[in-house]
Design an enzyme around this catalytic site. Structure first.
Site, PDB file in Angstrom:
ATOM      1  N   LYS A  69       0.826  -1.213   0.000  1.00 18.56           N
ATOM      2  CA  LYS A  69       0.000   0.000   0.000  1.00 18.56           C
ATOM      3  C   LYS A  69       0.853   1.253   0.000  1.00 18.56           C
ATOM      4  CE  LYS A  69      -3.808  -1.182   3.066  1.00 18.56           C
ATOM      5  NZ  LYS A  69      -4.350  -0.752   4.373  1.00 18.56           N
TER       6      LYS A  69
ATOM      7  N   ASP B 132      -7.906   1.907   4.600  1.00 21.23           N
ATOM      8  CA  ASP B 132      -8.412   0.606   5.002  1.00 21.23           C
ATOM      9  C   ASP B 132      -9.094   0.014   3.778  1.00 21.23           C
ATOM     10  OD1 ASP B 132      -8.487  -1.147   7.394  1.00 21.23           O
ATOM     11  OD2 ASP B 132     -10.573  -1.288   6.784  1.00 21.23           O
ATOM     12  N   SER B 133      -8.737  -1.218   3.475  1.00 17.70           N
ATOM     13  CA  SER B 133      -9.161  -1.775   2.199  1.00 17.70           C
ATOM     14  C   SER B 133      -9.360  -3.268   2.322  1.00 17.70           C
ATOM     15  CB  SER B 133      -8.122  -1.440   1.123  1.00 17.70           C
ATOM     16  OG  SER B 133      -6.805  -1.678   1.596  1.00 17.70           O
TER      17      SER B 133
ATOM     18  N   PHE C 262       0.273  -6.688  -4.867  1.00 19.22           N
ATOM     19  CA  PHE C 262       0.401  -7.300  -3.537  1.00 19.22           C
ATOM     20  C   PHE C 262      -0.933  -7.949  -3.163  1.00 19.22           C
ATOM     21  CE2 PHE C 262      -1.976  -4.238  -0.875  1.00 19.22           C
ATOM     22  CZ  PHE C 262      -2.107  -3.191  -1.756  1.00 19.22           C
TER      23      PHE C 262
ATOM     24  N   ASP D 255      -4.068  -9.412  -5.386  1.00 17.20           N
ATOM     25  CA  ASP D 255      -3.999  -9.000  -6.789  1.00 17.20           C
ATOM     26  C   ASP D 255      -3.946 -10.161  -7.789  1.00 17.20           C
ATOM     27  OD1 ASP D 255      -4.260  -6.276  -6.450  1.00 17.20           O
ATOM     28  OD2 ASP D 255      -2.104  -5.877  -6.411  1.00 17.20           O
TER      29      ASP D 255
ATOM     30  N   LYS E  48      -2.765  -0.475 -13.284  1.00 17.48           N
ATOM     31  CA  LYS E  48      -3.628  -0.700 -12.103  1.00 17.48           C
ATOM     32  C   LYS E  48      -4.138   0.656 -11.584  1.00 17.48           C
ATOM     33  CE  LYS E  48      -3.803  -2.573  -7.400  1.00 17.48           C
ATOM     34  NZ  LYS E  48      -3.114  -3.181  -6.255  1.00 17.48           N
TER      35      LYS E  48
ATOM     36  N   HIS F 232      -9.410   0.638  -7.030  1.00 14.53           N
ATOM     37  CA  HIS F 232     -10.172   1.163  -5.889  1.00 14.53           C
ATOM     38  C   HIS F 232      -9.385   2.275  -5.187  1.00 14.53           C
ATOM     39  CE1 HIS F 232      -7.521  -2.102  -5.094  1.00 14.53           C
ATOM     40  NE2 HIS F 232      -7.586  -1.994  -3.787  1.00 14.53           N
ATOM     41  N   ARG F 233      -8.088   2.040  -4.996  1.00 11.65           N
ATOM     42  CA  ARG F 233      -7.255   3.023  -4.269  1.00 11.65           C
ATOM     43  C   ARG F 233      -7.126   4.307  -5.086  1.00 11.65           C
ATOM     44  NH1 ARG F 233      -4.178  -0.457  -2.874  1.00 11.65           N
ATOM     45  NH2 ARG F 233      -5.115  -0.666  -0.834  1.00 11.65           N
TER      46      ARG F 233
HETATM   47  P1  ITT Z   1      -2.325  -1.060   7.418  1.00 17.60           P
HETATM   48  O1  ITT Z   1      -3.544  -1.240   8.277  1.00 17.60           O
HETATM   49  O2  ITT Z   1      -1.085  -0.775   8.184  1.00 17.60           O
HETATM   50  O3  ITT Z   1      -2.549  -0.055   6.325  1.00 17.60           O
HETATM   51  P2  ITT Z   1      -3.018  -3.724   6.522  1.00 17.60           P
HETATM   52  O4  ITT Z   1      -2.414  -4.656   5.510  1.00 17.60           O
HETATM   53  O5  ITT Z   1      -3.343  -4.287   7.876  1.00 17.60           O
HETATM   54  O6  ITT Z   1      -2.045  -2.470   6.660  1.00 17.60           O
HETATM   55  P3  ITT Z   1      -5.843  -3.464   5.927  1.00 17.60           P
HETATM   56  O7  ITT Z   1      -6.299  -3.820   7.278  1.00 17.60           O
HETATM   57  O8  ITT Z   1      -6.547  -2.330   5.231  1.00 17.60           O
HETATM   58  O9  ITT Z   1      -4.310  -3.076   5.903  1.00 17.60           O
HETATM   59  O10 ITT Z   1      -5.902  -4.769   5.026  1.00 17.60           O
HETATM   60  C1  ITT Z   1      -6.252  -4.729   3.705  1.00 17.60           C
HETATM   61  C2  ITT Z   1      -5.819  -6.012   3.023  1.00 17.60           C
HETATM   62  O11 ITT Z   1      -6.580  -6.130   1.811  1.00 17.60           O
HETATM   63  C3  ITT Z   1      -4.366  -5.921   2.619  1.00 17.60           C
HETATM   64  O12 ITT Z   1      -3.526  -6.563   3.550  1.00 17.60           O
HETATM   65  C4  ITT Z   1      -4.347  -6.600   1.257  1.00 17.60           C
HETATM   66  O13 ITT Z   1      -4.041  -7.937   1.355  1.00 17.60           O
HETATM   67  C5  ITT Z   1      -5.767  -6.464   0.748  1.00 17.60           C
HETATM   68  N1  ITT Z   1      -5.750  -5.418  -0.287  1.00 17.60           N
HETATM   69  C6  ITT Z   1      -6.063  -4.110  -0.135  1.00 17.60           C
HETATM   70  N2  ITT Z   1      -5.833  -3.427  -1.270  1.00 17.60           N
HETATM   71  C7  ITT Z   1      -5.353  -4.329  -2.134  1.00 17.60           C
HETATM   72  C8  ITT Z   1      -4.910  -4.240  -3.454  1.00 17.60           C
HETATM   73  O14 ITT Z   1      -4.871  -3.084  -4.107  1.00 17.60           O
HETATM   74  N3  ITT Z   1      -4.490  -5.345  -4.051  1.00 17.60           N
HETATM   75  C9  ITT Z   1      -4.480  -6.529  -3.394  1.00 17.60           C
HETATM   76  N4  ITT Z   1      -4.856  -6.703  -2.144  1.00 17.60           N
HETATM   77  C10 ITT Z   1      -5.311  -5.608  -1.514  1.00 17.60           C
END
Ligand code: ITT
Length: 199
Positions: A19, A75-76, A156, A159, A179, A184-185
């Site tokens: 991210k 948050d994603s 990551f 994906d 991408k 979404h991001r």
């Molecule tokens: P932070 O809270 O420190 O930002 P985290 O990995 O714990 O890190 P999240 O709780 O938001 O963050 O988890 C979101 C997960 O969703 C993340 O670990 C990815 O595996 C997945 N994800 C989010 N955006 C993605 C993307 O663009 N491509 C692939 N997987 C994604």
């Protein structure tokens, strides 16, 4: 307090390297100075919210209050309607303590076996937090479907199993710039940019 980012350092409040790289790529053309949460030694708050918005807001607020600087959190996750929206806000947790996304992707596939509805959406909520506790959120979504086996070593997380609507390549096979055209991001980022960085 004036809510302007111009001329200020912005904390990118994530401990996820995938991210961080994407958010820094999206911020790069804007000429803002940034600092990563891990580089600043900021703690990783527990994600106790029940929505993407709540978790993004609590991460942004914690980083802004600890650093005294505006902070952008994300948050994603992957939302699969046939799984009742799972893994959703638990997307990172499905990878377990070692953050192994091969395990998480296998888990999604195992639960989807035999299901004809393979639709999925990535959701990203960006939150901009201020040291006084104010927070604003911005949501972006990318719709598509899930493939198996995983394909591609770019990006990551999930994906390698996500193909966006109208496409043939997974996000894991796409160049980062491609991408960013549809993710979404990037969509959430566009709303943040329009609100704070002169449209
Ligand atoms: P932070 O809270 O420190 O930002 P985290 O990995 O714990 O890190 P999240 O709780 O938001 O963050 O988890 C979101 C997960 O969703 C993340 O670990 C990815 O595996 C997945 N994800 C989010 N955006 C993605 C993307 O663009 N491509 C692939 N997987 C994604």
């Amino acid at each position: 307090m004036a809510r302007t980012l111009t001329g200020r350092r912005l904390v990118v409040a994530t401990h996820n390297r995938g991210k961080l790289k994407e958010i820094e790529e999206l911020l790069a053309p804007l000429g803002l100075a940034t600092a990563g949460a891990a580089a600043l030694g900021l703690p990783e708050p527990e994600e106790t919210g029940t929505t993407f918005e709540e978790n993004a807001a609590l991460k942004a607020r914690a980083a802004a209050q600890a650093s005294g600087l505006p902070a952008l959190a994300d948050d994603s996750g992957l939302v699969v309607p046939a799984l009742g929206g799972a893994p959703g806000i638990y997307s990172a947790r499905w990878a377990g303590p070692t953050k192994d996304f091969t395990v998480a992707m296998k888990q999604v596939e195992a639960q989807l076996r035999g299901e004809s509805d393979r639709r999925a959406a990535f959701v990203a909520v960006l939150a901009l937090g201020w040291p006084d506790g104010a927070v604003e959120t911005f949501r972006g979504e990318a719709h598509g479907s899930l493939v198996w086996p995983p394909r591609g070593d770019k990006g990551f997380g999930y994906d390698p199993i996500f193909v966006p609507e109208g496409g043939t390549l997974t996000f894991g096979e796409m160049a980062p710039a491609d991408k960013h055209k549809i993710s979404h991001r990037a969509r959430a980022f566009e709303k943040f940019r329009a609100a704070y960085l002169n449209g």
